[in-house]
Design an enzyme around this catalytic site. Structure first.
Site, PDB file in Angstrom:
ATOM      1  N   ASP A   1      27.548 -40.004   6.038  1.00 18.74           N
ATOM      2  CA  ASP A   1      28.917 -40.359   6.544  1.00 18.74           C
ATOM      3  C   ASP A   1      29.626 -39.624   5.558  1.00 18.74           C
ATOM      4  O   ASP A   1      29.231 -38.927   4.444  1.00 18.74           O
ATOM      5  CB  ASP A   1      29.382 -41.772   6.712  1.00 18.74           C
ATOM      6  CG  ASP A   1      30.457 -41.759   7.589  1.00 18.74           C
ATOM      7  OD1 ASP A   1      30.683 -41.480   8.598  1.00 18.74           O
ATOM      8  OD2 ASP A   1      31.472 -42.215   6.747  1.00 18.74           O
TER       9      ASP A   1
ATOM     10  N   LYS B   1      27.373 -49.492  10.865  1.00 20.53           N
ATOM     11  CA  LYS B   1      27.981 -48.630   9.665  1.00 20.53           C
ATOM     12  C   LYS B   1      27.651 -49.619   8.318  1.00 20.53           C
ATOM     13  O   LYS B   1      27.596 -50.562   8.231  1.00 20.53           O
ATOM     14  CB  LYS B   1      29.590 -48.628   9.818  1.00 20.53           C
ATOM     15  CG  LYS B   1      29.942 -47.450   9.135  1.00 20.53           C
ATOM     16  CD  LYS B   1      29.699 -46.071   9.938  1.00 20.53           C
ATOM     17  CE  LYS B   1      30.476 -44.941   9.235  1.00 20.53           C
ATOM     18  NZ  LYS B   1      30.694 -43.838  10.209  1.00 20.53           N
TER      19      LYS B   1
HETATM   20  N1  GLU Z   1      28.453 -40.826  10.246  1.00 17.34           N
HETATM   21  C1  GLU Z   1      28.596 -39.908  11.718  1.00 17.34           C
HETATM   22  C2  GLU Z   1      29.556 -40.753  12.435  1.00 17.34           C
HETATM   23  O1  GLU Z   1      30.533 -41.429  12.105  1.00 17.34           O
HETATM   24  C3  GLU Z   1      26.906 -39.970  12.243  1.00 17.34           C
HETATM   25  C4  GLU Z   1      26.639 -41.226  12.568  1.00 17.34           C
HETATM   26  C5  GLU Z   1      25.052 -41.002  12.749  1.00 17.34           C
HETATM   27  O2  GLU Z   1      24.717 -40.094  13.017  1.00 17.34           O
HETATM   28  O3  GLU Z   1      24.287 -42.230  13.117  1.00 17.34           O
HETATM   29  O4  GLU Z   1      29.638 -40.625  13.730  1.00 17.34           O
END
Ligand code: GLU
Length: 424
Positions: free
Chosen positions: A141, A101
């Protein structure tokens, strides 16, 4: 005290899962800390400085994967917890990816479009050595958009001197994005919800829904559920919430929000609200906290973490909670819902549709061959329902909550991959 750090919440459920799986303490330790933390200060041309992060939690099952958020509360503890949840989430839906992340600690509402573009490029300038289509793949996100993914892709390709569209997902379609990615987080959750209510013999027309958050996840969830016949009784954004026992039309509300700037502004100017208009539309302006406790069958927290705690869990009237946000419930709230027979469909399953279609986007980028929307949807549905069925069966068999069941299955998969690599 109820509000704990989200990373502590992760450690708590991880150790419960380790107990169920009989994992040794040395294995548990390996799952408690990220493999890498990249942390920098970035500075843009007008001298403003921001903390920038990428936490690479675990890559035993595949490249690190997970979004980047732009938020004032995106500090290292939060990003670490979210990175851990991504590793679990990818294992829950069994896609060949690890967890990571990123974040920039900033308030995007106080930045203009040029500053947003600059911080996006500055993040990539620092992180370029650590990301890549086979290394670590960021995505949108909270408060990051396909447009921001476009800037980041451009900066990365400029640094590398070649086309590498799979470095980031959630891109605009014109830059190699996937059909269905924009609605995927909400759609994945809706597939599970429809399956669950069919199992308990209920129809959408008989069920009311309250949704906290009107961003990518919340808005699309409201829209898709409305089209299936659910009654959307409440929606909210960061400024406040609207409630109507007769139901709201999400598209109409959304277009008015765009016009007025916030949901509350549809009816109010500052603290002064138009009571005649509220009365004739059958709407009440309530707070975000009141939304969580409103009269409804299904509650969908689709905004930030830690909003449902031991302080408000007892007051919640919904009998089903679908977590489209990451980490909206504290472990204490979970215990209260378990005791009160409230079903919680946990984030690591409920919102995994987003990363699942990100995985499809990566596959399409690598093949340079693009799928039709129906193909995306049928594969998404198959993955979501397959994972749900496994988690539901395991939870019934072991008499544990859906969250514990999802974690145990995911931790088992991660540990197996680590063992096969000889890391443990
Ligand atoms: N931000 C989204 C999540 O928390 C998607 C993450 C992604 O597609 O890599 O799942």
């Amino acid at each position: 005290m109820s509000k704990k750090s989200p990373f502590k919440n992760y450690l708590e459920i991880l150790s419960e899962s380790a107990k169920i799986l009989n994992l040794s303490s040395s294995i548990l330790e390996k799952l408690q800390e990220p493999q890498n933390i990249h942390q920098y200060e970035i500075e843009i041309s007008n001298g403003k400085k921001f903390n920038a992060y990428r936490v690479q939690f675990n890559n035993a099952r595949g490249p690190y994967k997970g979004g980047i958020r732009f938020h004032p509360e995106a500090d290292i503890q939060e990003v670490k917890a979210l990175a851990a949840l991504m590793a679990i989430k990818c294992a829950v839906v069994n896609i060949p990816l690890g967890g990571g992340k990123g974040g920039i600690q900033c308030n995007p509402k106080e930045l203009n479009a040029d500053e947003i573009q600059e911080i996006s490029r500055a993040w990539v300038q620092k992180m370029a050595p650590f990301i890549g289509p086979r290394q670590d793949i960021p995505a949108p996100d909270v408060y990051t958009t396909p447009q921001i993914m476009g800037y980041m892709l451009d900066e990365y390709e400029k640094i590398k001197g070649k086309s590498l569209s799979g470095v980031i997902t959630g891109k605009p379609l014109e830059l190699g994005g996937s059909l269905g990615r924009g609605t995927a987080t909400a759609q994945g959750g809706v597939y599970i919800l429809l399956d669950y209510i069919a199992r308990i013999g209920k129809n959408p027309e008989d069920l009311t829904v309250a949704i906290q958050g009107f961003g990518n996840a919340g808005y699309h969830a409201a829209n898709i559920l409305h089209s299936h016949g659910f009654k959307i009784v409440a929606v909210s954004d960061s400024k406040g919430a609207l409630y109507s026992k007769n139901g709201l039309d999400p598209q109409l509300v959304h277009s008015k929000k765009l016009e007025k700037g916030s949901l509350k502004n549809i009816y109010c100017e500052g603290e002064v609200c138009d009571s005649e208009k509220l009365m004739s539309d059958g709407v009440k302006v309530i707070t975000n906290e009141e939304l969580l406790e409103c009269e409804c069958d299904i509650l969908i927290p689709a905004a930030l973490d830690g909003v449902i705690t031991d302080e408000n869990a007892e007051n919640i009237k919904a009998s089903i909670i679908l977590e489209l946000a990451n980490g909206p419930l504290t472990p204490e709230a979970d215990d209260i819902f378990e005791k009160n027979n409230v079903i919680v469909i946990p984030d690591v399953l409920a919102n995994a549709g987003g990363v699942t279609v990100s995985y499809f986007e990566l596959v399409q980028n690598i093949q340079n061959f693009y799928w039709k929307e129906e193909e995306v949807q049928s594969r998404l549905k198959e993955i979501m329902l397959g994972a749900f069925s496994d988690i539901l069966n395991f939870s019934t068999q072991k008499k544990i909550t859906l969250r514990k069941s999802a974690f145990v299955l995911a931790v088992e998969r991660i540990v197996k991959a680590m063992e096969l690599r000889g890391r443990i």
